[in-house]
Design a protein around this motif. Structure first.
Motif, PDB file in Angstrom:
ATOM      1  N   ASN A 196      77.112  33.015  11.664  1.00  0.00           N
ATOM      2  CA  ASN A 196      78.251  33.845  12.033  1.00  0.00           C
ATOM      3  C   ASN A 196      78.741  34.620  10.805  1.00  0.00           C
ATOM      4  OD1 ASN A 196      80.259  34.820  13.815  1.00  0.00           O
ATOM      5  ND2 ASN A 196      81.708  33.279  13.090  1.00  0.00           N
ATOM      6  N   SER A 199      82.019  39.549   9.944  1.00  0.00           N
ATOM      7  CA  SER A 199      83.455  39.299  10.016  1.00  0.00           C
ATOM      8  C   SER A 199      84.058  40.037  11.205  1.00  0.00           C
ATOM      9  CB  SER A 199      84.130  39.754   8.720  1.00  0.00           C
ATOM     10  OG  SER A 199      85.528  39.640   8.809  1.00  0.00           O
ATOM     11  N   GLU A 200      84.834  39.321  12.009  1.00  0.00           N
ATOM     12  CA  GLU A 200      85.518  39.936  13.137  1.00  0.00           C
ATOM     13  C   GLU A 200      86.769  40.689  12.700  1.00  0.00           C
ATOM     14  OE1 GLU A 200      86.327  37.001  16.048  1.00  0.00           O
ATOM     15  OE2 GLU A 200      84.225  36.473  16.372  1.00  0.00           O
ATOM     16  N   THR A 203      87.188  45.864  11.573  1.00  0.00           N
ATOM     17  CA  THR A 203      87.127  46.627  12.818  1.00  0.00           C
ATOM     18  C   THR A 203      86.297  47.902  12.700  1.00  0.00           C
ATOM     19  OG1 THR A 203      89.173  47.775  12.218  1.00  0.00           O
ATOM     20  CG2 THR A 203      89.358  45.746  13.547  1.00  0.00           C
ATOM     21  N   THR A 206      81.847  46.109  10.981  1.00  0.00           N
ATOM     22  CA  THR A 206      81.098  45.246  11.892  1.00  0.00           C
ATOM     23  C   THR A 206      80.629  45.984  13.145  1.00  0.00           C
ATOM     24  OG1 THR A 206      82.222  43.267  11.062  1.00  0.00           O
ATOM     25  CG2 THR A 206      81.212  43.126  13.243  1.00  0.00           C
ATOM     26  N   ARG A 432      77.788  31.282  19.842  1.00  0.00           N
ATOM     27  CA  ARG A 432      79.062  31.967  20.011  1.00  0.00           C
ATOM     28  C   ARG A 432      80.097  31.052  20.668  1.00  0.00           C
ATOM     29  NH1 ARG A 432      82.759  35.006  17.920  1.00  0.00           N
ATOM     30  NH2 ARG A 432      84.059  36.061  19.460  1.00  0.00           N
TER      31      ARG A 432
END
Length: 859
Positions: A196, A199-200, A203, A206, A432
């Motif tokens: 993972n 990085s979420e 914005t 990614t 996920r």
């Protein structure tokens, strides 16, 4: 081994690899620059217009692993250089990389590690058989013989193997099954976290990166999910290059490999690892330069977007409407015939294991809260409560305790749907889901901490049980809501990831030639933010989203798998709770004076509840039963270094020519004995820490000062075989023999007196019987001399009558008394004569003879 790599990866071939990597990165850079501008447009538009969505009921902490380390302990590692198993101290920091040290002392002193493993893309295996199945597919043109021996001989029965399709493999083993399960959970967590890597919170970068990779693979005909979309962006790009480069080089190099099958497999793994390292180093540098160039343009692009946002949105809507009129008829027909019949079955396959996993997370959280309440109430006090809350705060990052929840999701099976919808591997959805489960667990724990801390500050520490119960009920209700929200979002995203690639694969051949004419409808100065390829995918996405939303909503209305409807939950139902999210995280060890051991940044273990420069470990270290001190020194595993790896002459020369750990500064351990059973765990343990048992006499004065325990010492001891051994630790085991009471003593004396009296009586009776037998024998002799045969017969009858009265029963009748053929003195009754031995005085001497062995011979 280095000669093998250099001979097959010479300068010419390395230049070809560099050129291929540069070409792939050039194609990616062109796509990324375009997608970066589109992602920036979407981010600014979302910021201006605002986004809806259901607000989370649970609190979220920003950096839960600050000042923490995950795990540390010792295990055996197989070194490919000299084919030896060595003991290594392993540290897993909060970055989830695996650091290998010479010993625990080297880790505590802050020395350089022997190696660092990034687990992205790896798979954790626990058996040699499973590993060999993957290895045998590494060279497609070579088939393994049935029952062929692997080139790795594991030192114990509990291996742990990290397998990667391109990078180097890592081999470990431990001593017990308990260790193996714990290490397996830790390594799986490292793989899960390392995969993972996107990085979420970003914005812009990614979304731009993921869309670029997807579009580049679609240009080559690869639709659907990709199981190597794991790790940081440079690692994903290296996997993208290796996806085509690796099989090409394998087809060229594999026929040139020499040796047995195991030898060729080993050589190909070394070549593949060298190839992957070269590609990864190149993608890392080029991606960093690409990101730096795009970020330099962010400020002017952002200013332009905010100025022309209305014009850009209007232009996009105009082009999208034209495109929908062209695409929707065929897209809806394809959706109704080939997709809608399978939506419910796909959704059910996703909901079943996912909901079980989130339910197990709730159960684990509830059990831990019950355990905290029990230990706090049973005479615990503040110290126990602080220690328990400190442990609870890291529950979500405890891989062993979370393993039961993760295993529920691993049962996800999309078999039957993979070929139709081009789903490469369900592991993408499993990983996920597990990440989401860990996030929800941490949110629940953090919310409980904040609520409990607030209640204790306002109400005090009285009636702690009711306070914890109220906080627990509030958190569980909020968890049920957030769990439903997160799962529904995941179901929608998973369905889109499965269906959209299938729809694009079916529609792209028909509409791709038509897309360039839509570019004419976009103003040239706005064309950078509006790409017709992205707009085409959005039209297909809108077509499919309606059916997916209806399917998920129907499942929520029916309350299937404990899903909630969005309408029954009020937004921001607990506004006061979110104010607690702005308060700092509670340090329970400091608040209540907990004494949990901490690990400093340089590895040192300290006591106390400080923070900042200290790191507390999430998972406790493994302590083997019966081993007072953990394996800390870097020792070879006895009996394993002499295992033959291959029967080829090449292997023999290599093993003889390689010296063990040339760069290591260690003492000479001396020659090792010939191994007898390298697979025996007990034998390896005894060889590492030999134990000698002694039972020295102890005086009565020193008995009271002795106690059980183990203490280090120095000295020697001489064993029974005359060998003098060094002593490092002495374990004292004191056997306490309870003393008997006065009542017991008196009863024992009475028994002794009774025994003496019975012996005297037996002696008197024996003398009397001997005298009677002697008189009878003399009368028989006189009768034989004076009487004839009739008198002899009378004497025989008289003798038989005499013998029948005092003699014991014959051996054939002894079963009527007991199985042994005799009676003990305690079995003799008062009216029953005890059988006595018979004396034979015919030869002038009295000899005691067993009554059973007496035989009378008549002339």
């Amino acid at each position: 081994m280095g000669d093998v790599v250099s001979s097959h990866l010479d300068e010419g071939r390395r230049e070809v690899i560099t050129a291929r990597t540069r070409d792939v990165m050039k194609e990616f850079s062109d796509v990324y620059e375009q997608q970066y501008a589109v992602a920036l447009f979407n981010s600014v538009r979302y910021e201006i217009e605002g986004g809806g969505g259901t607000q989370s009921q649970l609190l979220h902490r920003k950096d839960p692993l600050a000042g923490r380390s995950i795990f540390s302990g010792s295990l055996f590692q197989y070194l490919e250089e000299n084919r030896k198993w060595r003991n290594r101290f392993v540290s897993v920091p909060n970055s989830y990389t695996i650091s290998l040290y010479e010993s625990k002392t080297a880790h505590e002193r802050g020395l350089h590690s022997r190696g660092i493993i990034n687990c992205a893309g790896y798979k954790v295996l626990t058996s040699i058989e499973e590993y060999m199945e993957l290895i045998n597919t590494s060279l497609p043109g070579i088939k393994a013989k049935v029952g062929s021996n692997p080139f790795i001989k594991c030192a114990t029965e509990f291996p742990l193997i990290l397998w990667h399709p391109y990078a180097r493999h890592h081999y470990f083993c431990v001593m017990t099954e308990k260790e193996q399960k714990k290490w397996h959970a830790v390594l799986q967590d490292c793989v899960r976290h390392s995969n993972n890597g996107l990085s979420e919170d970003s914005t812009i970068q990614t979304p731009a990166f993921t869309d670029s990779v997807r579009l580049q693979r679609q240009a080559k005909g690869h639709y659907g999910t990709w199981d190597m979309m794991c790790g940081a962006p440079p690692q994903i790009l290296a996997n993208l290059v290796m996806e085509t480069l690796h099989p090409e080089l394998r087809s060229v190099i594999a026929p040139r490999l020499r040796g047995k099958m195991q030898q060729r497999q080993r050589h190909w793994m070394l070549i593949s690892d060298a190839l992957y390292k070269q590609v990864l180093s190149q993608t890392t540098g080029q991606y960093e330069a690409l990101v730096e160039a795009c970020e330099a343009q962010t400020a002017p692009l952002d200013a332009r977007l905010r100025t022309d946002m209305d014009q850009i949105i209007a232009s996009k809507e105009h082009v999208s409407s034209k495109m929908r009129a062209l695409v929707l008829p065929k897209a809806e027909q394809l959706l109704q015939t080939n997709v809608q019949p399978y939506i419910s079955s796909i959704l059910e396959a996703l909901m079943e294991p996912t909901s079980r996993g989130f339910s197990e997370v709730r159960d684990v959280f509830f059990r831990e809260l019950v355990e905290v309440s029990k230990k706090s109430l049973n005479g615990g006090g503040k110290d126990v409560l602080g220690d328990q809350m400190e442990r609870l705060s890291m529950l979500a990052f405890h891989p062993v305790k979370m393993q039961s929840s993760y295993e529920k999701v691993e049962q996800l099976n999309l078999e039957g749907l993979q070929q139709r919808f081009d789903v490469a591997n369900p592991s993408v959805f499993v990983s996920r889901t597990q990440i989401l489960m860990r996030e929800q667990m941490d949110n629940a724990v953090y919310t409980f901490e904040q609520l409990l801390n607030q209640s204790m500050e306002t109400q005090g520490e009285e009636d702690m049980c009711k306070t914890m119960q109220r906080c627990q009920d509030r958190v569980l209700k909020k968890y049920d809501h957030d769990s439903s929200t997160v799962r529904k979002k995941f179901f929608r995203e998973a369905l889109l990831q499965i269906i959209i690639p299938y729809m694009l694969k079916q529609l792209s051949p028909s509409y791709s030639p038509e897309l360039p004419r839509f570019k004419e409808l976009i103003f040239e100065d706005l064309a950078r933010f509006l790409l017709v390829e992205n707009m085409f995918e959005e039209v297909v996405l809108q077509c499919v989203s309606k059916d997916i939303m209806m399917a998920v909503k129907e499942a929520a209305v029916q309350r299937r798998h404990n899903l909630y409807r969005d309408s029954i939950i009020l937004t921001n139902s607990d506004p006061n709770l979110h104010l607690l999210g702005e308060t700092p995280q509670v340090d329970w060890a400091t608040k209540f004076g907990g004494d949990e051991p901490e690990v400093s940044v340089d590895g040192g273990v300290s006591e106390g509840g400080g923070s900042g420069s200290r790191r507390r470990q999430v998972v406790s270290m493994i302590q083997l039963d019966g081993v007072p001190v953990p394996f800390e020194s870097c020792l070879e595993v006895p009996g394993v270094d002499l295992i033959p790896e291959e029967d080829t002459e090449e292997d023999t020369e290599e093993s003889d020519g390689v010296e063990e750990d040339r760069g290591e500064d260690e003492e000479d351990l001396g020659p090792l004995e010939e191994p007898k059973s390298p697979d025996s765990v007990t034998e390896i343990r005894d060889l590492i820490n030999p134990v000698v048992k002694l039972a020295p006499p102890v005086s009565e004065e020193s008995q009271s000062n002795m106690a059980n325990g183990t203490e280090p010492t120095t000295g020697t001891v001489i064993c029974e075989d005359g060998v003098q051994e060094d002593v490092t630790h002495v374990t004292t085991m004191v056997d306490h023999v309870p003393r008997k009471s006065l009542r017991d003593k008196s009863s024992t004396q009475t028994m002794v007196q009774q025994l003496i009296r019975s012996k005297k009586q037996e002696a008197d009776e024996e003398h009397q019987d001997q005298a009677a037998i002697k008189d009878a024998i003399e009368e028989i002799e006189i009768a034989v001399q004076e009487e004839d045969s009739e008198r002899i017969a009378e004497v025989s009858a008289a003798e038989s009558d005499h013998e029948s009265s005092p003699a014991p029963p014959l051996a054939s009748d002894s079963s009527s008394h007991n199985n042994s053929g005799f009676q003990s003195p305690t079995d003799v009754g008062p009216d029953e004569a005890e059988p006595q031995p018979i004396t034979n005085g015919l030869d002038g001497e009295d000899k005691v003879i067993d009554p059973v062995e007496v035989e009378v011979v008549l002339p």
